[in-house]
Design a protein around this motif. Structure first.
Motif, mmCIF file in Angstrom:
data_model
loop_
_atom_site.group_PDB
_atom_site.id
_atom_site.type_symbol
_atom_site.label_atom_id
_atom_site.label_comp_id
_atom_site.label_asym_id
_atom_site.label_seq_id
_atom_site.Cartn_x
_atom_site.Cartn_y
_atom_site.Cartn_z
ATOM 1 N N PHE A 38 20.568 -38.079 17.745
ATOM 2 C CA PHE A 38 19.732 -37.329 18.489
ATOM 3 C C PHE A 38 19.932 -37.691 19.992
ATOM 4 N N ALA A 39 19.996 -39.113 20.074
ATOM 5 C CA ALA A 39 20.035 -39.970 21.385
ATOM 6 C C ALA A 39 21.315 -39.558 21.971
ATOM 7 N N VAL A 40 22.392 -39.579 21.226
ATOM 8 C CA VAL A 40 23.804 -39.096 21.691
ATOM 9 C C VAL A 40 23.865 -37.605 22.380
ATOM 10 N N VAL A 41 23.491 -36.895 21.432
ATOM 11 C CA VAL A 41 23.461 -35.421 21.758
ATOM 12 C C VAL A 41 22.162 -35.123 22.950
ATOM 13 N N ALA A 42 21.184 -35.782 23.042
ATOM 14 C CA ALA A 42 20.306 -35.473 23.827
ATOM 15 C C ALA A 42 20.645 -35.871 25.413
ATOM 16 N N PHE A 43 21.300 -36.875 25.328
ATOM 17 C CA PHE A 43 21.602 -37.239 27.013
ATOM 18 C C PHE A 43 23.265 -37.232 27.241
ATOM 19 N N ALA A 44 24.191 -36.942 26.254
ATOM 20 C CA ALA A 44 25.492 -36.730 26.495
ATOM 21 C C ALA A 44 25.932 -35.329 26.290
ATOM 22 N N TRP A 45 25.027 -34.436 25.787
ATOM 23 C CA TRP A 45 25.294 -33.291 25.524
ATOM 24 C C TRP A 45 24.501 -32.027 26.036
ATOM 25 N N ARG A 46 24.784 -31.769 27.446
ATOM 26 C CA ARG A 46 23.826 -30.709 28.372
ATOM 27 C C ARG A 46 24.093 -29.553 28.399
ATOM 28 N N THR A 47 25.175 -28.970 27.990
ATOM 29 C CA THR A 47 25.570 -27.375 27.857
ATOM 30 C C THR A 47 26.055 -27.098 26.752
ATOM 31 N N PRO A 48 25.912 -26.009 26.289
ATOM 32 C CA PRO A 48 26.158 -25.502 24.744
ATOM 33 C C PRO A 48 27.605 -25.529 24.615
ATOM 34 N N ARG A 49 28.248 -25.944 23.514
ATOM 35 C CA ARG A 49 29.716 -26.119 23.088
ATOM 36 C C ARG A 49 29.860 -25.230 21.863
ATOM 37 N N PHE A 50 29.030 -24.637 21.313
ATOM 38 C CA PHE A 50 29.517 -23.898 20.059
ATOM 39 C C PHE A 50 29.496 -22.251 20.317
ATOM 40 N N ASP A 51 30.659 -21.591 20.134
ATOM 41 C CA ASP A 51 30.642 -20.453 20.608
ATOM 42 C C ASP A 51 31.049 -19.358 19.424
ATOM 43 N N PRO A 52 30.400 -18.697 18.624
ATOM 44 C CA PRO A 52 30.913 -17.790 17.341
ATOM 45 C C PRO A 52 32.005 -16.990 17.841
ATOM 46 N N ASP A 53 32.197 -16.589 19.417
ATOM 47 C CA ASP A 53 33.208 -15.742 19.488
ATOM 48 C C ASP A 53 34.580 -16.548 20.025
ATOM 49 N N ARG A 54 34.606 -17.746 19.753
ATOM 50 C CA ARG A 54 35.775 -18.672 20.189
ATOM 51 C C ARG A 54 36.836 -18.665 19.207
ATOM 52 N N PRO A 55 38.001 -18.186 19.390
ATOM 53 C CA PRO A 55 38.921 -17.939 18.373
ATOM 54 C C PRO A 55 39.374 -19.089 17.704
ATOM 55 N N GLY A 56 39.659 -19.320 16.303
ATOM 56 C CA GLY A 56 40.207 -20.445 15.636
ATOM 57 C C GLY A 56 41.683 -20.491 15.807
ATOM 58 N N ARG A 57 42.222 -21.406 15.087
ATOM 59 C CA ARG A 57 43.897 -21.780 15.141
ATOM 60 C C ARG A 57 44.276 -20.679 13.749
ATOM 61 N N PRO A 58 45.062 -19.644 14.396
ATOM 62 C CA PRO A 58 45.631 -18.825 13.309
ATOM 63 C C PRO A 58 46.257 -19.262 12.220
ATOM 64 N N LEU A 59 46.167 -18.807 11.086
ATOM 65 C CA LEU A 59 46.878 -19.158 9.627
ATOM 66 C C LEU A 59 48.098 -18.222 9.704
ATOM 67 N N PRO A 60 49.113 -18.717 8.817
ATOM 68 C CA PRO A 60 50.228 -17.963 8.996
ATOM 69 C C PRO A 60 49.959 -16.319 8.687
ATOM 70 N N ASP A 61 50.667 -15.409 9.183
ATOM 71 C CA ASP A 61 50.682 -13.948 8.942
ATOM 72 C C ASP A 61 50.817 -13.649 7.610
ATOM 73 N N TRP A 62 51.533 -14.169 6.753
ATOM 74 C CA TRP A 62 51.632 -13.969 5.402
ATOM 75 C C TRP A 62 50.555 -14.193 4.462
ATOM 76 N N LEU A 63 49.728 -15.067 5.182
ATOM 77 C CA LEU A 63 48.496 -15.555 4.284
ATOM 78 C C LEU A 63 47.509 -14.335 4.535
ATOM 79 N N THR A 64 47.492 -14.017 5.655
ATOM 80 C CA THR A 64 46.372 -12.849 6.066
ATOM 81 C C THR A 64 46.918 -11.629 5.303
#
Length: 428
Positions: A38-64
């Motif tokens: 809590f101490a670390v995130v309270a004082f070093a984490w001042r802006t939102p970092r998690f975004d559900p719309d942020r794309p991830g690293r795509p897996l191989p097309d054949w797997l999809t």
């Protein structure tokens, strides 16, 4: 090999007998971990970092393509339906005693195994659900739409019905009781799907809802823009949990029932319940409802206890913050049911397929120190992740002047959850 009794299969493994770590050490470690986080995130984490719309690293097309293939999905769904039929046959035609595989399949493979698999790879129940497969095979059109005002409340009630059978009913290991529960589940799930369409299963099927909740910690998901499978940050994925009526109730049932499962095995509970002189089923039912209510009301109250927001936003906060409970739920469920899943799961598979020459590997019970360490790590890691997720949500949702002070009640609530969970696993 000695067959497990049905009654044993009906409960998780918890308590302090197999956990050789002093309770005080576990509490001190958890307190420091949460405080520093809590101490670390309270004082070093001042802006939102998690975004559900942020794309991830795509897996191989054949797997999809393989995952989305109608053939592969039909094969997996067909095998799951065949397994479900086999379990029903085993439950009806098999020996009607402790050797029957139905309780193990019901309480271990379904209740614990499906969420565990969902944490690893995603909401698998939507692919393997026998009810969904049957609905796909029936040519029909929904008579009406699903009432959106119901949200997840039917799913929460279904989960409560399951945990009541497991933890509070007069005979949770009764084959008759399990068969009746499954018959009611099949009728309600299938009837609702035929009436309201597949959305009924997404909202009202307790196993579907549980699988979706657990899957929000998976590292696999789909990029929203392309639909391709990708590696994702679980904290981004957490925020994709749908916010609907009943979302908090679902999480309260999952966390509260697991906590009550641990507490109901303690001598304190047994002495208290025996001294009341009423039916054990009544006391356990009341105890289960109390635990679920305390979890839900405490989280709701912590979400409400912040300033600087208007009444409309205050009403929305419990649902908007509910995703931060998922790591706590998953961490505590894994801590409580880990040996249950690994060892009782083996016994169930052996009984289900008649593999009587195969020996169960008691890999966790034989190493209690390792088991204890894993349990502590699951609980503490789950709560740390919950604090991080709650902090990120708070700085996104709360005005700047209240982003730290507005989190204090939530932090205290999560500390209380941590200490209570560790007490139930160790001190209880």
């Amino acid at each position: 090999m000695t067959q497990p009794s049905v009654a044993v299969l009906a409960h998780g493994l918890g308590g302090s007998t197999d956990l050789p770590i002093p309770y005080s050490y576990a509490l001190i470690g958890a307190a420091w971990a949460l405080t520093l986080t809590f101490a670390v995130v309270a004082f070093a984490w001042r802006t939102p970092r998690f975004d559900p719309d942020r794309p991830g690293r795509p897996l191989p097309d054949w797997l999809t393509r393989a995952v989305d293939s109608q053939i592969s999905r039909a094969v997996v769904a067909g095998l799951a339906l065949a397994l479900a039929i086999w379990v029903v046959i085993a439950g009806v035609a098999g020996p009607q005693d402790g050797r029957n595989a139905l309780p193990g399949a019901f309480y271990v493979l379904l209740w614990v195994g499906v969420p565990a698999l969902s944490v690893l790879i995603g909401p698998v129940w939507r692919v393997i659900s026998p009810i969904r497969t049957v609905v796909r095979l029936i040519p029909s059109r929904a008579l009406r739409g699903y009432p959106e005002a119901l949200g997840y409340w039917p799913g929460a009630l279904g989960l409560l019905a399951f945990v009541w059978l497991e933890l509070a009913s007069p005979n949770p290991g009764s084959l008759t009781a399990i068969k009746i529960w499954l018959a009611c589940y099949a009728v309600i799930a299938l009837g609702g799907a035929l009436l309201c369409g597949p959305r009924w299963l997404s909202r009202a099927d307790p196993f579907d809802v549980y699988s979706v909740v657990a899957s929000r910690l998976a590292v696999f998901s789909r990029n929203r823009d392309s639909g391709e499978l990708a590696w994702v940050n679980p904290f981004n994925h957490l925020r994709t949990l749908p916010v609907r009526p009943g979302t908090l109730a679902v999480l309260a049932v999952l966390l509260g029932s697991t906590a009550f499962d641990s507490f109901s095995a303690s001598p304190d509970w047994r002495n208290f319940a025996d001294g009341l002189g009423v039916s054990p089923a009544v006391t356990r039912s009341i105890g289960l409802l109390v635990f679920v209510s305390v979890v839900g009301l405490s989280f709701w109250g912590a979400s409400q206890a912040t300033g600087g927001i208007d009444r409309a936003r205050r009403r929305e906060l419990p649902g908007l913050m509910a995703h931060s409970l998922i790591p706590i739920v998953v961490g505590y469920v894994f801590a409580h049911y880990l040996s249950y899943l690994v060892e009782k799961g083996q016994q169930t598979v052996i009984a289900l397929f008649g593999l009587h020459d195969v020996e169960v590997g008691y890999v966790l019970s034989a190493h209690p120190g390792v088991l204890a360490s894993l349990k502590v790590c699951f609980v503490v890691a789950g709560h740390i992740a919950g604090v991080v997720a709650a902090h990120d949500a708070a700085i996104r949702l709360l005005p700047s002047g209240h982003q730290i002070t507005g989190q204090l009640t939530m932090m205290l609530t999560m500390v209380a959850y941590t200490f209570t969970g560790l007490y139930l696993l160790f001190g209880g």
